[in-house]
Every structure is written in structure tokens, then in C-alpha cells.
Design an enzyme around this catalytic site. Structure first.
Site, PDB file in Angstrom:
ATOM      1  N   HIS A  59       0.831  -1.201   0.000  1.00 16.39           N
ATOM      2  CA  HIS A  59       0.000   0.000   0.000  1.00 16.39           C
ATOM      3  C   HIS A  59       0.870   1.257   0.000  1.00 16.39           C
ATOM      4  O   HIS A  59       1.252   1.763   1.046  1.00 16.39           O
ATOM      5  CB  HIS A  59      -0.902  -0.040   1.253  1.00 16.39           C
ATOM      6  CG  HIS A  59      -2.011   0.958   1.231  1.00 16.39           C
ATOM      7  ND1 HIS A  59      -3.254   0.674   1.759  1.00 16.39           N
ATOM      8  CD2 HIS A  59      -2.080   2.227   0.764  1.00 16.39           C
ATOM      9  CE1 HIS A  59      -4.035   1.743   1.621  1.00 16.39           C
ATOM     10  NE2 HIS A  59      -3.337   2.692   1.020  1.00 16.39           N
ATOM     11  N   LEU A  62       2.380   6.526  -4.877  1.00 16.39           N
ATOM     12  CA  LEU A  62       3.556   7.108  -5.545  1.00 16.39           C
ATOM     13  C   LEU A  62       3.208   8.411  -6.269  1.00 16.39           C
ATOM     14  O   LEU A  62       4.093   9.118  -6.725  1.00 16.39           O
ATOM     15  CB  LEU A  62       4.171   6.106  -6.522  1.00 16.39           C
ATOM     16  CG  LEU A  62       4.865   4.892  -5.879  1.00 16.39           C
ATOM     17  CD1 LEU A  62       5.359   3.927  -6.947  1.00 16.39           C
ATOM     18  CD2 LEU A  62       6.010   5.320  -4.977  1.00 16.39           C
ATOM     19  N   ASP A 153      -8.704   2.502  -3.248  1.00 13.96           N
ATOM     20  CA  ASP A 153      -8.212   3.141  -2.017  1.00 13.96           C
ATOM     21  C   ASP A 153      -8.196   4.663  -2.106  1.00 13.96           C
ATOM     22  O   ASP A 153      -7.851   5.248  -3.127  1.00 13.96           O
ATOM     23  CB  ASP A 153      -6.812   2.658  -1.664  1.00 13.96           C
ATOM     24  CG  ASP A 153      -6.331   3.302  -0.386  1.00 13.96           C
ATOM     25  OD1 ASP A 153      -6.972   3.073   0.650  1.00 13.96           O
ATOM     26  OD2 ASP A 153      -5.359   4.061  -0.431  1.00 13.96           O
ATOM     27  N   HIS A 233      -5.400  -0.938   5.917  1.00 15.98           N
ATOM     28  CA  HIS A 233      -5.214  -0.124   7.126  1.00 15.98           C
ATOM     29  C   HIS A 233      -6.261  -0.314   8.227  1.00 15.98           C
ATOM     30  O   HIS A 233      -7.018   0.600   8.551  1.00 15.98           O
ATOM     31  CB  HIS A 233      -5.094   1.361   6.777  1.00 15.98           C
ATOM     32  CG  HIS A 233      -6.025   1.884   5.705  1.00 15.98           C
ATOM     33  ND1 HIS A 233      -7.382   1.705   5.735  1.00 15.98           N
ATOM     34  CD2 HIS A 233      -5.771   2.578   4.563  1.00 15.98           C
ATOM     35  CE1 HIS A 233      -7.917   2.287   4.666  1.00 15.98           C
ATOM     36  NE2 HIS A 233      -6.957   2.813   3.939  1.00 15.98           N
ATOM     37  N   ASN A 279      -6.331   9.091   7.246  1.00 13.69           N
ATOM     38  CA  ASN A 279      -7.576   8.366   7.023  1.00 13.69           C
ATOM     39  C   ASN A 279      -7.272   6.883   6.784  1.00 13.69           C
ATOM     40  O   ASN A 279      -6.584   6.564   5.815  1.00 13.69           O
ATOM     41  CB  ASN A 279      -8.292   8.954   5.806  1.00 13.69           C
ATOM     42  CG  ASN A 279      -9.692   8.389   5.639  1.00 13.69           C
ATOM     43  OD1 ASN A 279     -10.216   7.743   6.540  1.00 13.69           O
ATOM     44  ND2 ASN A 279     -10.293   8.616   4.483  1.00 13.69           N
ATOM     45  N   ASP A 306       0.801   2.619   3.711  1.00 14.34           N
ATOM     46  CA  ASP A 306      -0.099   3.702   3.286  1.00 14.34           C
ATOM     47  C   ASP A 306       0.678   5.021   3.157  1.00 14.34           C
ATOM     48  O   ASP A 306       0.175   6.084   3.518  1.00 14.34           O
ATOM     49  CB  ASP A 306      -1.311   3.856   4.215  1.00 14.34           C
ATOM     50  CG  ASP A 306      -2.438   4.655   3.554  1.00 14.34           C
ATOM     51  OD1 ASP A 306      -2.330   4.982   2.345  1.00 14.34           O
ATOM     52  OD2 ASP A 306      -3.431   4.950   4.249  1.00 14.34           O
TER      53      ASP A 306
HETATM   54 ZN   LIG Z   1      -7.133   4.099   2.341  1.00 13.25          ZN
HETATM   55 ZN   LIG Z   2      -3.955   4.645   0.967  1.00 17.26          ZN
END
Ligand SMILES: [Zn+2]
Ligand SMILES: [Zn+2]
Length: 449
Positions: A59, A62, A153, A233, A279, A306
Site C-alpha cells: 500500500h 507514488l 483506495d 489499514h 484516514n 499507506d
Molecule cells: Zn485508504
Molecule cells: Zn492509501
């Protein structure tokens, strides 16, 4: 594959075990054991260093194409290499969205050009992340980028019928849907964890139930369809309980937790410093304890960063208008060291499992198919990660000094953005070297190319 320099790592401790030497040549670990010699090889003194298989992130944002002011494939993979990563999964919420074979192939090619770690594009589940129609999942899977993980996502696939169809679609080729679990109606205008503190601070709350309700629904949908679900997450104690229950049923559900949710709590929001705005939001101490326990007992399969870079103007503003997200690639291993190893909840072998072996398996990078068989001969081969540090494995590894300690300084990081919540914090450890298929991407803690 390069057949350049041969390397001999002397006396490092593979996954924290007894010291051994590792000989690297032709992209592979060619020998592993005590007392090795290799004529003409460059020797690295690995005394007191831990050797881990190269880390795999499921996750990463970029930001390229579209937000090159925040990050590029080049700068993001530099950050990844410095953090000990040899493969990252690039999330689809770029501009344009990675929802076609053309865009995922573009990102995959940029990763190959940078050459610092394998970039595995994640394909969008729905066209334009709009949540209305499925994206071209099959075309992305069949493309040169060989996409296996799909996610909207940044947004939740909140429409249950669409989520069901997505799970059905990817089942045909063994793909996985990675869900950002956030019930949108329960989180309208949400700014931080819903609790006593959100009331005190006057910020709209993001309740745990908004995450848990989607996770419960999607576990049931994955079981109903017989397909594979990955949960992004995980941040609440209730989510860990639901996933534990789903796994006890034998359903194909996996989950990740971020470094920041393993270490930080919602009390940091009291500073009103948007560097702590993320988040899902930072949660309570009880939630942190629960996600740590879930990662320790394997309910949560892996750590995923993330990594969400944002330029200064989007973060250094008032809390309610600031962007959600934190960078994480360059600090993840050190945060896991602090949160899980120093607390006695994971040993280094388990860190290798949660940060390399299992994420590689979820991303289908271990050289075996989801059902355990050999990879099909047809089509472009995916790179192989998450293999043990033994002869015959690809030479993807990280050398880590567990005795080092230093204060995190965002100005010293390779990421184009500075929004690390760990700035000013002293953390243990230091990535000393990273090897991708036998070639160093990091040496002496610095980029090697
Ligand atoms: Zn997310
Ligand atoms: Zn994310």
C-alpha cells in the site's frame, strides 16, 4: 538479469538468528552459511546486522502520474529502497486513475526505469474511482503489469452489489480486492477519531463503526462469493475481532495495519497539527493495543505503509482543510521495531513474515499461485519476493542495524514530501543496505545509485 558485481555479506544474522554469510551473484543468493568465501566478491561486514528478506509494501501512494509535486515513481522508490523495500504496490488514485491497461503499464514501466524496487501497480476497482461501474479488471490483469491487487483506495467501494461483482470478477484469475473500509454516510465531514476528544476539540468524528460495518459486510460477501478480500489499514479493536472471526471460518480474508496505527494515538490531534491527520484516523490506546495484538497473533497479516505524500501547501494549513495522509516508507521498519520488537510482541523472524513473506504472498509475488501450484508459464513473469534467505532465492534483502538510534528529520528523507508524523521522534534502527536481485540500491545507509 545483471551478472555484475558479486557480493559477500559476512556474519549478518538472517532474520535475527545465528550469524551466517550470504554470497550474492547473478541476482541470486548462491550460498548461505558459515565461513563462506567468494573470490573477487565485494565484502560487506555484517557483524551485528540483521538480514531480512527485502520488504514488500502492499500500500504505497507514488502519486505519479498527476501529482509529481508530491512524489514521483523515482522519488518514491528512492524512499522505498532507503526503508528496506524491494517491492511496492502503487495505489490507483493517480491522475489519470490507474483503471486501464495503459495506465498500469505506464506506472510499471516508470518503476522499471527507476530500477530501485519492483513497482507493482494496483488497479482501480471502479472506473475513475467513481464507484459506479467496474474498471477493466481483466485487461489490467492480462497487461504487462500483470495486476493482481485491485483497490479504489482513498475511497470505499461502498455499493454492496458492485463489491460483490468485483469479488466475483477477480475470482476467475485469482485476484484480490483490497478494500478501504469507510462507510461514507457515517463519515461525512469526518476529521478525526470519534470519541471524547473529538467533542472536546470540536472536530467531526470518524466512528469506528464506519470501518467495522464495511469489514463485516465484505467478509460476508467474500465468503458468499468464495473470493479473496484484503482489508487496508485496519485501525480499530472491533475490526480485529471481526477479522479474527472471519479467519476462524476459513474465509479468504487478509488484512494490513500501518506503522502509524501501531504507534500513535488520537491524542496527537489535540495539537491541531495536520501532520497527524490521516484516514482512517489515529485511534485510541485500546485500539493501538488491539492492532498490535492482532499483528502479533497473525489476525492482521502484514504491515503496509499507506505512504501518502502531500506537498507542504496541502498539509501545513488549518486542520479541517488539510489533506489526509502521512509518509511512511523510510520509517516503517524502525516504527515496527519500536512498536513490536522492543515491546517483545514480534521477533525478527516474525517481522520478516509480516513485512515481506505475507505481503508478497497476498500480492502473488512468491513465485507460486494462490492455490499453491507453480506459476503459469504463459504471460510475463512477476518478480519474486518474500523468499527465505537461502541458496537459490532471489537476492532481495535488507541489512539492518538494530543498535542504531536517531531522530527522524524529514529534510534528510528522499520522499518529495515532508509529512512524516515521526519528525523529531527518536526511533531505533537504521537500514544499512538494500539489495534488489543482487544489486545494491542502498549502501552505508545511502542510495547506491
Ligand atoms: Zn485508504
Ligand atoms: Zn492509501
Amino acid at each position: 538479469m545483471s551478472s555484475g558485481q558479486r557480493w559477500l555479506v559476512k556474519g549478518a544474522r538472517p532474520v535475527g538468528g545465528p550469524p551466517a554469510d550470504l554470497a550474492l551473484a547473478d541476482g541470486l543468493i548462491v550460498a548461505a552459511g558459515p565461513g563462506l568465501s567468494a573470490a573477487g566478491a565485494q565484502v560487506i561486514d555484517g557483524t551485528d546486522l540483521i538480514a531480512l528478506p527485502g520488504l514488500v509494501d502492499l500500500h504505497t501512494h507514488l502519486r505519479e502520474p498527476g501529482r509529481e509535486d508530491a512524489e514521483t515513481v523515482q522519488s518514491g522508490t528512492e524512499a522505498a529502497a532507503l526503508g528496506g523495500y524491494t517491492a511496492v504496490h502503487a495505489m490507483a488514485n493517480t491522475d489519470p486513475v490507474a483503471d486501464t491497461a495503459g495506465v498500469v503499464e505506464q506506472i510499471w514501466r516508470l518503476g522499471g526505469q527507476a530500477g530501485l524496487c519492483d513497482v507493482r501497480p494496483v488497479g482501480a476497482v471502479t472506473a475513475g474511482l467513481a464507484g459506479a461501474h467496474l474498471a477493466e479488471l481483466g485487461a489490467m490483469a492480462d497487461s504487462a503489469a500483470r495486476v493482481r491487487v485491485f483497490s479504489d483506495d482513498g475511497r470505499c467501494v461502498s455499493d454492496a452489489a458492485l463489491m460483490r461483482r468485483a469479488l466475483e470478477y477477480v475470482k476467475a484469475f485469482g485476484g484480490v480486492i483490497a478494500q478501504h473500509a469507510q462507510e461514507p454516510r457515517l463519515t461525512e465531514g469526518a476529521q478525526m477519531n470519534e470519541g471524547e476528544l473529538s467533542g472536546v476539540l470540536g472536530l467531526t468524528g470518524w466512528p469506528a463503526v464506519a470501518e467495522e460495518a464495511i469489514i463485516a459486510r465484505d467478509c460476508l460477501l467474500a465468503a458468499h462469493v468464495g473470493s479473496t478480500l484484503h482489508i487496508c489499514h485496519v485501525s480499530t479493536a472491533g475490526s480485529v475481532e471481526i477479522i479474527r472471526w472471519a479467519k476462524s471460518k476459513g474465509w479468504r480474508v487478509t488484512a494490513e495495519v500501518t506503522p502509524h496505527h501501531l504507534l500513535l494515538t488520537d491524542e496527537l490531534a489535540a495539537s491541531y497539527d495536520p501532520v497527524f491527520k490521516v484516514n482512517p484516523p489515529l485511534r485510541t490506546r485500546a485500539d493501538v493495543d488491539a492492532v498490535r495484538a492482532g499483528l502479533a497473533d497473525g489476525t492482521i497479516d502484514c504491515v503496509a505503509t499507506d505512504h501518502a505524500p502531500h506537498p507542504v501547501e496541502d498539509k501545513e494549513t488549518e486542520w479541517p482543510v488539510a489533506a489526509f495522509g502521512m509518509t511512511g516508507l523510510e520509517t516503517a521498519l524502525r516504527v515496527v521495531h519500536a512498536a513490536m520488537v522492543e515491546t517483545g510482541q514480534l521477533d525478527w523472524a516474525a517481522v520478516a513474515d509480516r513485512m515481506s513473506v505475507r505481503p508478497a504472498a497476498i500480492g502473488q509475488l512468491t513465485g507460486a499461485t494462490a492455490d499453491g501450484g507453480a506459476a503459469p508459464a504463459a504471460g510475463p513473469a512477476a518478480p519474486v519476493h518474500g523468499r527465505p534467505l537461502t541458496a537459490g532465492s532471489p537476492a532481495n534483502l535488507v541489512l539492518y542495524d538494530p543498535a542504531a538510534r536517531s531522530v527522524i528529520d524529514p529534510r534528510l528523507q528522499a520522499s518529495r514530501s515532508r509529512n512524516t508524523p515521526f519528525a523529531g521522534l527518536e526511533l531505533p534502527g537504521q537500514v544499512v543496505a538494500t539489495f534488489l536481485r543482487g544489486e545494491p540500491t542502498v549502501l552505508d545507509g545511502k542510495l547506491a545509485r
